[in-house]
Design a protein around this motif. Sequence first.
Motif, mmCIF file in Angstrom:
data_model
loop_
_atom_site.group_PDB
_atom_site.id
_atom_site.type_symbol
_atom_site.label_atom_id
_atom_site.label_comp_id
_atom_site.label_asym_id
_atom_site.label_seq_id
_atom_site.Cartn_x
_atom_site.Cartn_y
_atom_site.Cartn_z
ATOM 1 N N VAL A 1 15.809 7.286 -7.810
ATOM 2 C CA VAL A 1 15.658 5.963 -6.707
ATOM 3 C C VAL A 1 14.151 6.117 -6.273
ATOM 4 N N PHE A 2 13.441 6.606 -7.170
ATOM 5 C CA PHE A 2 12.098 6.590 -6.625
ATOM 6 C C PHE A 2 11.506 5.200 -6.185
ATOM 7 N N PHE A 3 11.826 4.052 -6.760
ATOM 8 C CA PHE A 3 11.625 2.700 -6.503
ATOM 9 C C PHE A 3 12.132 2.258 -5.297
ATOM 10 N N THR A 4 13.464 2.543 -5.027
ATOM 11 C CA THR A 4 14.293 1.920 -3.864
ATOM 12 C C THR A 4 13.732 2.931 -2.770
ATOM 13 N N LEU A 5 13.211 4.051 -2.894
ATOM 14 C CA LEU A 5 12.433 4.806 -1.602
ATOM 15 C C LEU A 5 11.053 4.328 -1.396
ATOM 16 N N SER A 6 10.454 3.898 -2.366
ATOM 17 C CA SER A 6 8.951 3.485 -2.514
ATOM 18 C C SER A 6 9.272 2.164 -1.429
ATOM 19 N N ASP A 7 10.000 1.216 -1.990
ATOM 20 C CA ASP A 7 10.219 -0.009 -1.105
ATOM 21 C C ASP A 7 10.551 0.402 0.240
ATOM 22 N N ALA A 8 11.497 1.145 0.663
ATOM 23 C CA ALA A 8 11.977 1.671 1.813
ATOM 24 C C ALA A 8 10.704 2.205 2.587
ATOM 25 N N LYS A 9 9.828 2.887 2.104
ATOM 26 C CA LYS A 9 8.540 3.332 2.653
ATOM 27 C C LYS A 9 7.681 2.148 3.127
ATOM 28 N N GLN A 10 7.576 1.323 2.028
ATOM 29 C CA GLN A 10 6.671 0.166 2.594
ATOM 30 C C GLN A 10 7.086 -0.644 3.838
ATOM 31 N N LYS A 11 8.577 -0.899 3.698
ATOM 32 C CA LYS A 11 9.186 -1.372 4.797
ATOM 33 C C LYS A 11 9.093 -0.664 6.329
ATOM 34 N N ILE A 12 9.421 0.600 6.100
ATOM 35 C CA ILE A 12 9.187 1.380 7.323
ATOM 36 C C ILE A 12 7.825 1.407 7.991
ATOM 37 N N VAL A 13 6.861 1.586 7.055
ATOM 38 C CA VAL A 13 5.307 1.322 7.506
ATOM 39 C C VAL A 13 5.084 -0.057 8.116
ATOM 40 N N GLU A 14 5.635 -1.048 7.517
ATOM 41 C CA GLU A 14 5.146 -2.552 8.008
ATOM 42 C C GLU A 14 5.969 -2.577 9.556
ATOM 43 N N LYS A 15 7.255 -2.015 9.482
ATOM 44 C CA LYS A 15 7.878 -2.075 11.011
ATOM 45 C C LYS A 15 7.141 -1.309 11.966
#
Lengths: 222, 543
Positions: B390-404
């Motif tokens: 799930v690396f890419f799922t988590l990578s996307d999630a991290k991006q979203k977290i940082v943006e928020k």
Amino acid sequence: MRTVEGKVVVLGSQGVGKTSMIVRYVGKMFNHHINPTIGASFFTCKVNLEEARVKLQVWDTAGQERFRSMAPMYYRSANAALLVFDLTQYNTFTAIKTWVNELRRNIEGPMVLVLVGNKSDLENQRKVDPEEGRKYAVNIGATYYETSALQNEGIEQVFLAIAIGLAKLSSGSRDLMTSLRVYDSVSSGLSSPDMPLSPSSEESTTDKSIAFAIQERPPACC
Amino acid sequence: MLWNVNRKRKFINSGKTKVFSCSAMATKETVSVGDGIAEPGIEPGASAETMLVTTDSFEEYEQEMSSSIDDKHMKESTTSTISEIQEEVQDIPVTPTPTSPVDLKKVASPDDPELEDISYQFGQTSLDVDPLRSKAWLAQKKHVFVLSQAGKPIYSRHSSEDKLVTVMGVMQALVSFVQDGNDMIRSVHAGDTNFVFVVKGPLILVSVSKTLESVPQLVLQLTYVYNQILSVLTQSQLTRVYDQRRNFDLRRLLTGSERLIDHLLNFMDREPAFFLGAVKCLPLLPSMRDSITQTIVQTCGKIKNLVFAILLANNQLVTLVRMKKYFIHPADLHLIQNLVDSSESFKSAESWTPICLPKFDSNGFMHGHVSYLAEDCQACLLLLTVDRDVFFTLSDAKQKIVEKLRRTNCLEAINESMNKTSVTTGEIGLPEMRHVLYKCRSTAQFWSPGFQSPYTTDEEVERLLGLYQCLHHRLHAPSRPLKLIFQQLDKETMLAWVTSGFELYVTFEPLVTKPDAINSVSKLLKWIKKEEERLFILNSPTF
């Protein structure tokens, strides 16, 4: 203008300079005290060619023996492999053979192979003859380069070779390719006039085009 | 045969110190001691909810640290936490453990090309002199050695281990001699030097210490070293390689990880978190912390198999979100902090890192997406999962977290807190108090103020931590635990106090009177109570 997106895996023994090469290419610097990679690191970068834009998703793997068993996780469905050895240590060169065999056994589709002898700055300690490297590269259908991450020699060429290889792969037999993603860029009309005629890495063109600035995120790694 | 001589601490008998103590046997509530310190009505930082595994006492912490990874336990327990989680989520196939039998053959083959590689590396780093003849080496305050039961050197803190083959041979002989009599060597005491032995599974760990640390504290440190090794290899792999070949050279599998052990040992010398068995939080406005936590919960809530999300800044906990049912042990969190603190490379790229948390599941790897939030916010986010794909799922999630987080000014808030120097007791309005460690027992979190004069050099800080460790040992001494210590030393006066809710260690000016000390302790407790929402995490969010 086509956009090609491919997965690149960097393999090789510990301490040959895999991470140093990538940090040199992506981060434009050299760190003398780099820690051994734990597991793997992920970088993205883009290379613009005359005929295509190539996005590279680079998996920089750890060279330590204990991570050996995790390698399949990273090379699975890779489109290119960057095989790195240390010019000053012959056993890192022989280790490449095990990697090639392993890739052959486990990967079905066509793959771009680039063989790299790093640490060319240590010429007086060289243990691997360039001719031997070149011969072996021909043997396995790879291109051969010698680089110095320390002195920034030959690094750009390596990534360019991967990009060209991936572009060729994608144009060659589209139906064969399953994992290489190819799509026509929506912005092709806008950005093509600004495209450099000769191949060059994306960084040099970022400020020339507004379209670039809007559409492209900077590489996630820096 | 048990070689265990109780070392008399100098200050216990010295006429200068006065020790007021009250044994744990006294009535529990409103104990009245000496000049009238009573069980306080308040318990700053206490909470019914906690995301950390807590233990009631140090002995329990120490025992529990080692017990769950004993071989005995291994045989008893047939399920692992990781496979439990994987089984619960049915639509995801159970992935085989990373080390398949095929790889093991690889490990065991002696003609591996990488073998020479390693011997080369070690040959390069080894000193030319015999460490046993080197004054500097002999004068080191604390040595730590790791060797196999067969006597093969694995690790030495202060010199290359292959120079120490003979010394390690002696250690192995001592251990096996005592084992022959169906007993276990625990410690040897010679002058001011303590030799402490820990035998765990296939490994022998030895600490040779001239510090004031007690035997249980040194045992705890060795257990941490053992756990660090497990965190790199897992218990099952460690057992398996030695089952296959008793004289296996473990350094092959540990190359690149020695620095983790080095760093851990230095870390334990300057961090009270380890002997306290607690974690320090980054001070933040509760509204900000909630907002960060909610962002993580909302973004990652739907991701299956995500077990922990941990945000660290300056080695302090910003927030921790966990999967329902699962908790994290402070000892595991300390290993994660050690990993993050010792790996600069996490700053340059997203990493996908296998990590075994020995208290959580000593037999399997978790996979961690490790990355720093942003160039302009050096807080490290770890997303730990049992699913390796799930690396890419988590990578996307991290991006979203940082943006928020950026939009809601949380990055700014984290930066602000990271860059602010810690408040000192002087600034709180307690002039006679120099420093303090406050541990809330129900949440396994602690707080300490910034160091002020005279604790401004590394040496002085280390000396102070040594004093705290002595107090800690005496509060928790297995034979005679104390509740309250008031002790006047040459350079400072120390107070240590344990209640059902907290542990408190205070450093005063040397000439402080007892009533003044007691008075400022109650002031301090009131201040911590007032600030508790900022200093501690009082809830335990889940996905």
